[in-house]
Design an enzyme around this catalytic site. Structure first.
Site, PDB file in Angstrom:
ATOM      1  CG  PHE A   1      -1.805  -1.040   1.522  1.00 52.55           C
ATOM      2  CD1 PHE A   1      -3.127  -0.923   1.132  1.00 52.55           C
ATOM      3  CD2 PHE A   1      -1.407  -2.208   2.183  1.00 52.55           C
ATOM      4  CE1 PHE A   1      -4.042  -1.949   1.382  1.00 52.55           C
ATOM      5  CE2 PHE A   1      -2.306  -3.231   2.437  1.00 52.55           C
ATOM      6  CZ  PHE A   1      -3.629  -3.103   2.034  1.00 52.55           C
ATOM      7  CG  ASP A   2       0.978   5.881  -1.690  1.00 55.97           C
ATOM      8  OD1 ASP A   2       1.991   6.187  -1.033  1.00 55.97           O
ATOM      9  OD2 ASP A   2       0.244   6.738  -2.235  1.00 55.97           O
ATOM     10  N   GLY A   3       0.835   5.215   1.226  1.00 58.02           N
ATOM     11  CA  GLY A   3       0.261   5.748   2.456  1.00 58.02           C
ATOM     12  C   GLY A   3      -0.802   6.803   2.225  1.00 58.02           C
TER      13      GLY A   3
END
Length: 314
Positions: free
Chosen positions: A165-167
């Site tokens: 996941f990106d944040g």
């Protein structure tokens, strides 16, 4: 599993299978020719699409859960959610059976948007190749992403589901990204340090990360932490020293563990993802999605937050 206990993952037919040729027929020759082609070829197995190995990995987790918790119904339930017409269903069923996938629930909406059904199915995650439907689902508050095929084949783990996941604007809201875009990086670093102890608001995929964490804990409870079939990764362009603490403290405040956190300080994500080899990588910026795809990662675009405004205008 009963829908209320299951983690429902809805996948479109174009995300699950490679339907590029069929899509071309539909666009160039129309619906009738498309349906006719699908019926003529219903015994020809479709090739895997971008979500295929992710679905396989979910099913592996289910098999492991079943061994440890034979009576528990809290596991992943894959639903094929497609706006295909019912006449095309036989080819989809034949292909699903060919690969030994456990997909019992089909929703074929005959050209209508499936988003209303996503809500009825209590969908936890929706994956589609149609960016407009994904946008509609995000606006309806459903965790969703547009799937893109990788530009080269890589080998995926058969024994461990890996989700990256990106944040910002994916697990977290886009509040910090708004400051980057509107006031620049220096102001962003300042803001993040001032607000280090204030948790970020949640983003569209926080719930799915939570679902994965819930399943991981079931393995930990049986002393299977080292042998857990799920591994989660945070792959963010943030810098650890100047803006990383707020991210880690936010996760802690939510009671969420992430297995690996990679702070790249603006470096490209593609090379790191090659090392991780996730079954799926979620990011809100097409720039990162494209960079990941080029190097062989199956990437999914989350159309949420301020980056979309900038993407549309560029």
């Amino acid at each position: 599993p009963k829908p209320q206990n299951a983690i429902t993952v809805a996948v479109s037919s174009r995300a699950l299978f490679d339907l590029v040729e069929e899509r071309r027929i539909y666009e160039e020759q129309g619906l009738e020719k498309y349906v006719e082609f699908q019926q003529k070829n219903e015994n020809v197995t479709l090739k895997p699409g971008p979500a295929f190995y992710f679905v396989k990995a979910l099913e592996h987790v289910n098999a492991r859960l079943l061994e440890l918790y034979p009576d528990d119904e809290e596991r992943f339930d894959i639903v094929l959610m497609t706006n295909n017409h019912a006449q095309v269903g036989v080819r989809l069923i034949n292909s699903i059976n060919h690969y030994g996938l456990t997909i019992e629930r089909f929703c074929m909406t005959g050209g209508q948007s499936p988003v209303g059904y996503l809500t009825a199915y209590l969908t936890n995650l929706y994956l589609s190749a149609d960016s407009e439907k994904v946008q509609e689902a995000i606006e309806a508050g459903i965790a969703s992403a547009t799937m893109f095929t990788a530009n080269r084949d890589v080998a995926y783990s058969d024994t461990q589901l890996r989700v990256a996941f990106d944040g910002d604007a994916v697990i977290f809201s886009d509040e910090s990204e708004q400051i980057v875009k509107e006031q620049g990086l220096d102001r962003f670093f300042e803001h993040e340090q001032l607000n280090e102890n204030k948790p970020l608001a949640q983003g569209p995929l926080k719930g799915f990360l939570e679902d994965l964490g819930k399943i991981q804990k079931k393995f930990y409870a049986k002393n299977e932490r080292l042998n857990c079939p799920i591994r989660t990764y945070l792959v963010t362009a943030r810098s650890a020293a100047s803006s990383g603490a707020r991210v880690l403290k936010t996760l802690r405040s939510w009671g969420l563990e992430i297995d690996e956190a990679l702070f790249l300080a603006g470096a490209p994500k593609g090379p790191i993802l090659v090392k991780i080899r996730p079954h799926i990588f979620f990011d809100d910026q097409m720039f990162h999605v494209e960079g990941a795809r080029k190097l062989g990662t199956i990437a999914a675009h989350v159309p949420y937050g301020i980056a979309q405004k900038y993407h549309k205008s560029s």
